[in-house]
Every structure is written in C-alpha cells, then in structure tokens.
Design an enzyme around this catalytic site. Structure first.
Site, PDB file in Angstrom:
ATOM      1  N   CYS A   2      -8.540 -10.950   0.345  1.00  0.00           N
ATOM      2  CA  CYS A   2      -9.838 -10.664   0.427  1.00  0.00           C
ATOM      3  C   CYS A   2     -10.417 -11.025   1.639  1.00  0.00           C
ATOM      4  O   CYS A   2      -9.765 -11.693   2.526  1.00  0.00           O
ATOM      5  CB  CYS A   2     -10.709 -11.656  -0.551  1.00  0.00           C
ATOM      6  SG  CYS A   2      -9.804 -11.635  -2.248  1.00  0.00           S
ATOM      7  N   ARG A  27      -9.497  -5.545   3.958  1.00  0.00           N
ATOM      8  CA  ARG A  27      -8.527  -6.554   3.218  1.00  0.00           C
ATOM      9  C   ARG A  27      -8.847  -6.534   1.799  1.00  0.00           C
ATOM     10  O   ARG A  27      -8.193  -7.412   1.086  1.00  0.00           O
ATOM     11  CB  ARG A  27      -9.148  -7.996   3.865  1.00  0.00           C
ATOM     12  CG  ARG A  27      -9.061  -8.323   5.233  1.00  0.00           C
ATOM     13  CD  ARG A  27      -9.496  -9.322   5.720  1.00  0.00           C
ATOM     14  NE  ARG A  27      -8.636 -10.574   5.132  1.00  0.00           N
ATOM     15  CZ  ARG A  27      -7.744 -11.243   5.791  1.00  0.00           C
ATOM     16  NH1 ARG A  27      -7.547 -10.751   7.100  1.00  0.00           N
ATOM     17  NH2 ARG A  27      -7.272 -12.183   5.193  1.00  0.00           N
ATOM     18  N   TRP A  74     -10.282  -8.213  -3.271  1.00  0.00           N
ATOM     19  CA  TRP A  74      -8.868  -7.686  -3.591  1.00  0.00           C
ATOM     20  C   TRP A  74      -8.522  -8.343  -5.111  1.00  0.00           C
ATOM     21  O   TRP A  74      -8.148  -9.602  -4.752  1.00  0.00           O
ATOM     22  CB  TRP A  74      -7.971  -7.718  -2.697  1.00  0.00           C
ATOM     23  CG  TRP A  74      -6.675  -6.946  -3.081  1.00  0.00           C
ATOM     24  CD1 TRP A  74      -6.703  -5.650  -2.704  1.00  0.00           C
ATOM     25  CD2 TRP A  74      -5.636  -7.377  -3.827  1.00  0.00           C
ATOM     26  NE1 TRP A  74      -5.315  -4.973  -3.354  1.00  0.00           N
ATOM     27  CE2 TRP A  74      -4.809  -6.310  -3.937  1.00  0.00           C
ATOM     28  CE3 TRP A  74      -5.140  -8.452  -4.106  1.00  0.00           C
ATOM     29  CZ2 TRP A  74      -3.522  -6.352  -4.424  1.00  0.00           C
ATOM     30  CZ3 TRP A  74      -3.914  -8.533  -4.722  1.00  0.00           C
ATOM     31  CH2 TRP A  74      -2.984  -7.518  -4.788  1.00  0.00           C
ATOM     32  N   ASN A 100     -10.645 -16.941  -0.804  1.00  0.00           N
ATOM     33  CA  ASN A 100      -9.380 -15.813  -0.614  1.00  0.00           C
ATOM     34  C   ASN A 100      -8.168 -16.496  -0.991  1.00  0.00           C
ATOM     35  O   ASN A 100      -7.913 -17.585  -0.270  1.00  0.00           O
ATOM     36  CB  ASN A 100      -9.387 -15.162   0.892  1.00  0.00           C
ATOM     37  CG  ASN A 100      -8.375 -14.340   1.185  1.00  0.00           C
ATOM     38  OD1 ASN A 100      -7.535 -14.171   0.178  1.00  0.00           O
ATOM     39  ND2 ASN A 100      -7.931 -14.529   2.576  1.00  0.00           N
ATOM     40  N   GLY A 101      -7.332 -15.985  -2.265  1.00  0.00           N
ATOM     41  CA  GLY A 101      -6.173 -16.809  -2.303  1.00  0.00           C
ATOM     42  C   GLY A 101      -6.147 -16.803  -3.820  1.00  0.00           C
ATOM     43  O   GLY A 101      -6.749 -16.072  -4.464  1.00  0.00           O
ATOM     44  N   GLU A 486      10.329   4.592   5.514  1.00  0.00           N
ATOM     45  CA  GLU A 486       8.943   4.423   6.097  1.00  0.00           C
ATOM     46  C   GLU A 486       8.107   5.679   5.899  1.00  0.00           C
ATOM     47  O   GLU A 486       6.960   5.343   5.408  1.00  0.00           O
ATOM     48  CB  GLU A 486       9.001   4.056   7.762  1.00  0.00           C
ATOM     49  CG  GLU A 486       7.659   3.840   8.307  1.00  0.00           C
ATOM     50  CD  GLU A 486       6.784   2.782   7.690  1.00  0.00           C
ATOM     51  OE1 GLU A 486       7.292   1.940   6.797  1.00  0.00           O
ATOM     52  OE2 GLU A 486       5.586   2.769   8.230  1.00  0.00           O
ATOM     53  N   LYS A 490       4.646   5.689   3.746  1.00  0.00           N
ATOM     54  CA  LYS A 490       3.343   6.174   4.207  1.00  0.00           C
ATOM     55  C   LYS A 490       2.998   7.020   3.099  1.00  0.00           C
ATOM     56  O   LYS A 490       1.475   7.270   2.613  1.00  0.00           O
ATOM     57  CB  LYS A 490       3.501   7.110   5.612  1.00  0.00           C
ATOM     58  CG  LYS A 490       3.723   5.934   6.553  1.00  0.00           C
ATOM     59  CD  LYS A 490       2.601   5.102   7.199  1.00  0.00           C
ATOM     60  CE  LYS A 490       2.714   3.765   6.296  1.00  0.00           C
ATOM     61  NZ  LYS A 490       3.375   2.868   6.871  1.00  0.00           N
ATOM     62  N   GLU A 493       1.596   5.731  -0.333  1.00  0.00           N
ATOM     63  CA  GLU A 493       0.513   4.810  -0.492  1.00  0.00           C
ATOM     64  C   GLU A 493      -0.847   5.397  -0.090  1.00  0.00           C
ATOM     65  O   GLU A 493      -1.702   4.676  -0.762  1.00  0.00           O
ATOM     66  CB  GLU A 493       0.889   3.632   0.479  1.00  0.00           C
ATOM     67  CG  GLU A 493       0.860   3.904   1.978  1.00  0.00           C
ATOM     68  CD  GLU A 493       1.139   2.553   2.937  1.00  0.00           C
ATOM     69  OE1 GLU A 493       0.660   1.536   2.681  1.00  0.00           O
ATOM     70  OE2 GLU A 493       1.599   2.754   4.080  1.00  0.00           O
ATOM     71  N   HIS A 509      24.799  10.537  -5.396  1.00  0.00           N
ATOM     72  CA  HIS A 509      25.336   9.361  -6.258  1.00  0.00           C
ATOM     73  C   HIS A 509      24.331   9.282  -7.392  1.00  0.00           C
ATOM     74  O   HIS A 509      24.036   8.253  -7.743  1.00  0.00           O
ATOM     75  CB  HIS A 509      25.456   8.256  -5.672  1.00  0.00           C
ATOM     76  CG  HIS A 509      26.574   8.336  -4.667  1.00  0.00           C
ATOM     77  ND1 HIS A 509      28.012   8.602  -5.022  1.00  0.00           N
ATOM     78  CD2 HIS A 509      26.890   8.173  -3.428  1.00  0.00           C
ATOM     79  CE1 HIS A 509      28.645   8.414  -4.072  1.00  0.00           C
ATOM     80  NE2 HIS A 509      28.200   8.612  -3.060  1.00  0.00           N
ATOM     81  N   LYS A 608      -4.835  -4.723   3.435  1.00  0.00           N
ATOM     82  CA  LYS A 608      -4.028  -4.637   4.609  1.00  0.00           C
ATOM     83  C   LYS A 608      -3.396  -6.151   4.784  1.00  0.00           C
ATOM     84  O   LYS A 608      -2.346  -6.110   5.512  1.00  0.00           O
ATOM     85  CB  LYS A 608      -5.397  -4.573   5.684  1.00  0.00           C
ATOM     86  CG  LYS A 608      -4.727  -4.520   7.227  1.00  0.00           C
ATOM     87  CD  LYS A 608      -4.102  -3.149   7.488  1.00  0.00           C
ATOM     88  CE  LYS A 608      -3.349  -2.820   8.586  1.00  0.00           C
ATOM     89  NZ  LYS A 608      -2.205  -2.096   8.824  1.00  0.00           N
TER      90      LYS A 608
HETATM   91  C1  F6R Z   1       2.252  -0.391   4.564  1.00  0.00           C
HETATM   92  C2  F6R Z   1       2.011  -1.634   5.079  1.00  0.00           C
HETATM   93  C3  F6R Z   1       2.634  -2.729   4.157  1.00  0.00           C
HETATM   94  C4  F6R Z   1       2.754  -3.863   5.322  1.00  0.00           C
HETATM   95  C5  F6R Z   1       3.166  -5.194   4.542  1.00  0.00           C
HETATM   96  C6  F6R Z   1       3.654  -6.274   5.472  1.00  0.00           C
HETATM   97  O1  F6R Z   1       1.778   0.717   5.452  1.00  0.00           O
HETATM   98  O2  F6R Z   1       0.931  -1.765   5.737  1.00  0.00           O
HETATM   99  O3  F6R Z   1       3.505  -2.365   3.561  1.00  0.00           O
HETATM  100  O4  F6R Z   1       3.792  -3.517   6.214  1.00  0.00           O
HETATM  101  O5  F6R Z   1       2.222  -5.597   3.451  1.00  0.00           O
HETATM  102  O6  F6R Z   1       2.224  -6.645   6.207  1.00  0.00           O
HETATM  103  P1  F6R Z   1       2.466  -7.574   7.586  1.00  0.00           P
HETATM  104  O7  F6R Z   1       3.130  -6.714   8.403  1.00  0.00           O
HETATM  105  O8  F6R Z   1       1.173  -7.583   7.972  1.00  0.00           O
HETATM  106  O9  F6R Z   1       3.292  -8.765   7.457  1.00  0.00           O
END
Ligand code: F6R
Length: 613
Positions: A2, A27, A74, A100-101, A486, A490, A493, A509, A608
């Site tokens: 949050c 966030r 969130w 937040n938490g 990756e 992308k 998500e 497999h 984020k």
């Molecule tokens: C995907 C993404 C997440 C972060 C993950 C770790 O696009 O952004 O998978 O990579 O939550 O976040 P950080 O790097 O901030 O520890």
C-alpha cells in the site's frame, strides 16, 4: 504494497495528499482514503477504486485542513471495498490510522478487544491496530505517541503506520517495522510517505525511518524519533537525488513504454564510472572494497523474486561460466523458510528493484544472521535492502513506476555481468583479451538497444494479431532461458494471457502436448552455442503446426525461414544477449496488453512494491 502519505504544515493538506497518492498509486490501487483534521474534527473520506475515484467523490465536500494522512490500498485482509479502505477509525472515532503491511497476530488482539467491548466495522487487521492504540491510550492514560508505542510492542508483523487524533491539530505519529517510511523535511512542514516520490517536489531533505522506530511530527517543526523500546534516536537527514521529470510520463502514453524506451539511457547511466573502455577496466566499488570476500567465497547464493529472480538466473550463468564459482539462485520466499545451509564464506547477492520486497529483505536478514556476506543489487537508493546489506551496487535507472519491471531488469543483468567479469578477472579464469572484448561489447549495448527500439511501430501492428490468444509459450536455452521466462512474465502480468517460459529442450517432456495451430511460440534463437539445438526444437514445434515468433541475430537465415514472424536484434556476446533479446519481448507484451485495452501500468491484483510476504 500500500502507499502512505502524510502532511503537516501551513499549506492545505488535501491537494498534497491527493497528488502524493497519485504518485504512489503503483503501490496499490484497489481503494483509497484520506483523513483530515479541521477545526478539531477528524474527517475521513474513502472510496473503492482508484485515487481518481476518491478525488471525484471528495470534490464536492469540505476538504480544509493543514494536517492529514492518506492511503492507497492493495488488499490483504478483506475485499477491496469502501468499508475495508483506510484510514480506519477507532471505536469512538477519536483516532484514524493508515497502515501498509500485515499484523500477523491481529486475530488474538481482536479477540481481546472484543472482550473489552470493542466493535469492528471492517475485516481488516488495520482496524484491530487502531483499536488497540485506542485501548492503550485509555487504559494507560497516555499521549498518542506512547499509546502507539505500547500497542506496537504487542503487534507481530510488518507495518508502516500513521495516526491522527481528533482535536490534535499539531501532531502526526507514525512508525515502521518492515514496511518503508520516509519523512520529508520542509520549512515548518513535514511530509510523510512510503517512498520519496510524493516528497520530491517539495523538498530534497529526507529522514528514512528505521525499523521499530516511532516518529512524532509536530507542527512547530520539531521531529522526535524513539524506538518501540523507548530509546531516543537522532534523525539522520539525507539528500534525495530524484527529479520531478523522472516521475512523469514525458509524452509517452504509459510509464511502461517510457521505461522501455529509456533503456539506452538507463544502461548508460548504470555503466557510468564503471565501464571504462579507454582504460580497459570495470570498476565497482562494492566489489573492490570487498575483493577478498569475493575471492574467498566458496559459493554465491542469489536471492530475489519475480523479474529480479530472472536476472539472478542470468547472473548465475555468467558467474559460473567466467568466474568458475558455484551459484545457487533462490526465490527469496522459499529460501527464507526452507532452512537453507548458509556458510560464513558464502556470498549472498540480493536483487531487488524496489529494495523493499519483504521476502528478499527477510532472506537478507536470515543470511546475515548466519554470517554470510551480503551484497545488494538494488535500484531505489536508501531503501530497506541496501541498508540491510554489507555492500552492493545500485542499478541507477531512476524511478521505475510501471508495475511491470523493464529497465530495472536490463540494469540488474548488466550489474551482475560486470560483477562476474570483475571476479573472473581477479581469479584469472578469463583471459585479458576476453575481458577487454566484453568491456567493449558492454559499452555498445545502449546503441544496440536504440537500434532494436526502431521496430516499435512494426511490433505494435504485429502484436494486435495476438489479442485472440489464450496461451503463449516462450522458449530459450542457456542465457536465453531466463529471458524466455521474463518474456512470459511480462505478457501474463499485463495482458492476462497465460504464458509459460521454458528451456527449449524441455518442450518434448510435456508442454509440446499443448502445441497446435492456435498456439504462439516465442523462441529466442540468437547466435549461441546451442543455436543448432534450438533450431531442432523449432522444427519439433513446426511439425505440430505451432506459430513461431522468433528473436534472432541480425542476418540469420535458418530460423528466419522456419518462422512465421521474425524479430532481429544486433549481434553481441552470448552473455549480453539477454539485455538485447528482452527488449522486443517487453515491447510485444506492452502492445498486446494495450490492444486488449488492459491497464498496462497498473495491472489487476498487482502492486509494484511487495512489502508483505
Ligand atoms: C514483474 C515484477 C515483479 C518484481 C518482483 C520483485 O514485472 O515487477 O515480479 O520483479 O516483485 O520486486 P523487486 O525487484 O522490487 O524486489
């Protein structure tokens, strides 16, 4: 997860709080709320949805007040609705709190409070905390800061909180443990936030609140910090190096696209002072200051989550290939709970864009307690993980605001590659010629990315044809296998299309059963030691009528001839290819999501900065 904002000073708080929430919306964005004190009254405004919904809702109401707190949520406990949105009142509406938490022992505390006659309006752990503070204040007849201190000494879990008290126009009390909290210091005013982004346009002076610290911000410009166990601390004022323009979209429709396009610059920034082509030298102070630790390490453990974990896998390949040191790559969330063997001569590298990911922070603390040397690869300067590590290397890509990580990933791979090469050079496991060749290749990366970005419009048109797809498979081998994962992450998500990243040879497999003419298969088939093997893997998919989208090295003809769509990237060394190959995959995911009218910068259910475990 949050976002928290607070203000006390001489200006109207509401516009500052709303703007702050907008900056922190990455966030969490399922509900938002604000509490303001005006003429001694403590008023709350909350709405389900985005900050813009809250703004619209509050527009017609009285929002006067020079002190306030605000929150963008969130959801963890209780569905996202107005009732569960923050701030939460205490029983008598004397206190309002944002959080937040997660308060892990909230159920036990709630039971105790229910027995004391407290009634609850929401399903949140946050309401339990504000009621506990209220209970402490009443039963011990103490001021707000002391009540917060007493309540937090009973709370188990992670939190950043801020509390207002009805009739008390002069004070915000805030505290943190595990979740981030920053105070901005202006002239006779204070700003409070989960990170520096809401603060940067008002002041560059900040104090990062430490774990288990409670801060009282007074209207007279006085700030007091005490720990939960009542030790007074002197605030340490730091300067933030962030500009307002870094927080805006700069003409791009989305932060994600802006951040993809920024990569030539962000990678050049990441290399600055580190890659020196004239001197044939890589310089990383975090390595140089701890060279012996790296040279004596028997093993490297890389810990991270999500995209950062993918970067870690690429790092593993580079450390093992060049420096001949064994590397394990661990999801932080698994590592912290599975009783791992950690030795004093291990180096643990924690990778995190935000520097706040709760699981990675916990993994760092665990490894530290076992005596390992901890090295951070983080982006947000002054965040919790770099502060908890012994040394490290910032990626310096500026604020990453789009929820999907892009520019942070390429810089993480760069940082790990530089580290691996430095170690290899010191260990003499690579030749000087190869070292110099790599330095020159690294230096060319920004120009090569610029070249790749030219295909953006073409990719945009092509991506539209895939909005129908329900599933995607991404394949790669060696360094390109983490890139496949990756690329898949992308896509899923931000477009909500199911996607899997697989090592190309593993297809047969199991996953090959999924292939039919509907299934797009993205293959990263750039020049590499395994190129011929990947060609065979593509043939296997072709034989089952899969649609091949390939990423190839410029000039390739073999894969081109058997692909339905080809994306060319310039040639580079194999270990650097992930930085180039990921660019078209980022663009492709972006354009498919835009064509599907998805909210690219704020995909559903995501946040984020994952500050809860
Ligand atoms: C995907 C993404 C997440 C972060 C993950 C770790 O696009 O952004 O998978 O990579 O939550 O976040 P950080 O790097 O901030 O520890």
């Amino acid at each position: 997860m949050c976002g928290i904002v607070g203000y006390i000073g001489n200006r109207q708080a509401f516009p500052i709080l709303i703007k702050g929430l907008q900056r922190l919306e990455y966030r969490g964005y399922d509900s938002a709320g604000i509490a303001l004190i005006h003429n001694g009254e403590l008023n709350l405004y909350k709405q389900k949805g985005k900050v813009a919904d809250l703004q619209r809702f509050v527009e017609q109401q009285d929002t006067e007040g020079t002190i306030g707190i605000a929150h963008t949520r969130w959801a963890t406990h209780g569905e996202p609705n107005e009732r569960n949105a923050h701030p939460h009142y205490s029983q008598t509406e004397n206190l309002a709190l944002i959080h937040n938490g997660i308060i892990e022992n909230y159920a036990v505390i709630k039971e105790m409070l229910l027995e004391e006659g407290y009634v609850f309006r929401s399903e949140t752990d946050t309401e339990v905390l504000v009621q506990l503070i209220d209970f402490m204040q009443k039963t011990n007849n103490v001021c707000l800061a002391e009540a917060v201190q007493l309540a937090l000494s009973q709370a188990v879990g992670a939190y950043a909180i801020a509390v207002l008290e009805k009739g008390n126009n002069n004070q915000i009390v805030a505290a943190r443990k595990g979740s981030p909290l920053v105070v901005g210091i202006g002239k006779d005013e204070f700003f409070l936030a989960s990170d520096a982004t809401p603060i940067v346009e008002y002041t560059d002076k900040v104090v990062y609140i430490g774990d288990e610290e409670i801060v009282t911000l007074n209207r007279n410009g006085e700030m007091k910090i005490v720990t939960i166990s009542n030790v007074e601390k002197t605030p340490e004022i730091k300067k933030i190096e962030m500009s307002l323009s870094q927080l805006e979209k700069g003409g791009y429709p989305h932060f994600m696209l802006k951040e993809i396009f920024e990569q030539p610059k962000t990678l050049a920034d990441s290399m600055r002072g580190r890659i020196n082509v004239d001197a044939n030298n890589i310089s990383l102070s975090g390595f140089i200051d701890n060279k012996d630790k790296f040279l004596n390490a028997k093993r490297i453990i890389i810990t991270a989550c999500g995209t950062s974990w993918h970067a870690g896998l690429i790092g593993k390949y580079a450390f093992e290939e060049f420096a001949r040191v064994p590397v394990e790559v661990e999801y932080s969330s698994e590592f912290r709970y599975r009783k791992p063997v950690i030795n004093k001569d291990d180096i643990v590298i924690a990778i995190s864009q935000s520097g706040e990911t709760a699981d990675t922070l916990a993994a760092v603390e665990l490894a530290k307690s076992k005596g390992a040397f901890i090295f951070g690869v983080c982006n947000v300067v002054g965040s919790s993980i770099p502060r908890a590590t012994h040394s490290g290397c910032y990626t310096h890509v500026g604020p990453e605001i789009g929820v999907a990580s892009t520019k942070a990933f390429s810089a993480q791979v760069l940082a790990l590659t530089m580290l691996a090469l430095l170690l290899a050079k010191e260990k003499e496991t690579i030749s000087d010629d190869f070292y110099i060749k790599l330095i020159n290749e690294i230096n060319l990366i920004p120009i090569k990315i610029k070249e790749i970005l030219k295909i953006n419009n073409e990719l945009k048109d092509f991506a539209r044809t895939f909005t129908y797809a329900q599933n995607f498979i991404y394949l790669g081998r060696a360094y390109n296998y983490p890139v496949a994962m990756e690329g898949a992450l992308k896509l899923k998500e931000i477009s909500y299309i199911h996607a899997e990243g697989y090592p190309a040879a593993e297809m047969k497999h199991g996953p090959i059963a999924l292939i039919n003419q509907e299934m797009p298969v993205v293959v990263i088939a750039t020049n590499a030691a395994t190129y011929e093997k990947v060609v065979s893997n593509i043939q296997e998919i072709k034989a089952r009528k899969g649609r091949i989208i390939s990423v190839v090295t410029k000039g390739d003809t073999i894969v081109k001839n058997i692909s339905d769509y080809v994306i060319e990237v310039p040639a580079t060394e194999e270990c650097l290819m992930p930085i180039l190959a990921v660019i078209p995959l980022q663009l492709m995911a972006y354009h498919i999501a835009v064509a599907k009218e998805c909210n690219v910068d704020q995909p559903r259910n995501l946040a984020k900065s994952v500050t809860v475990e």
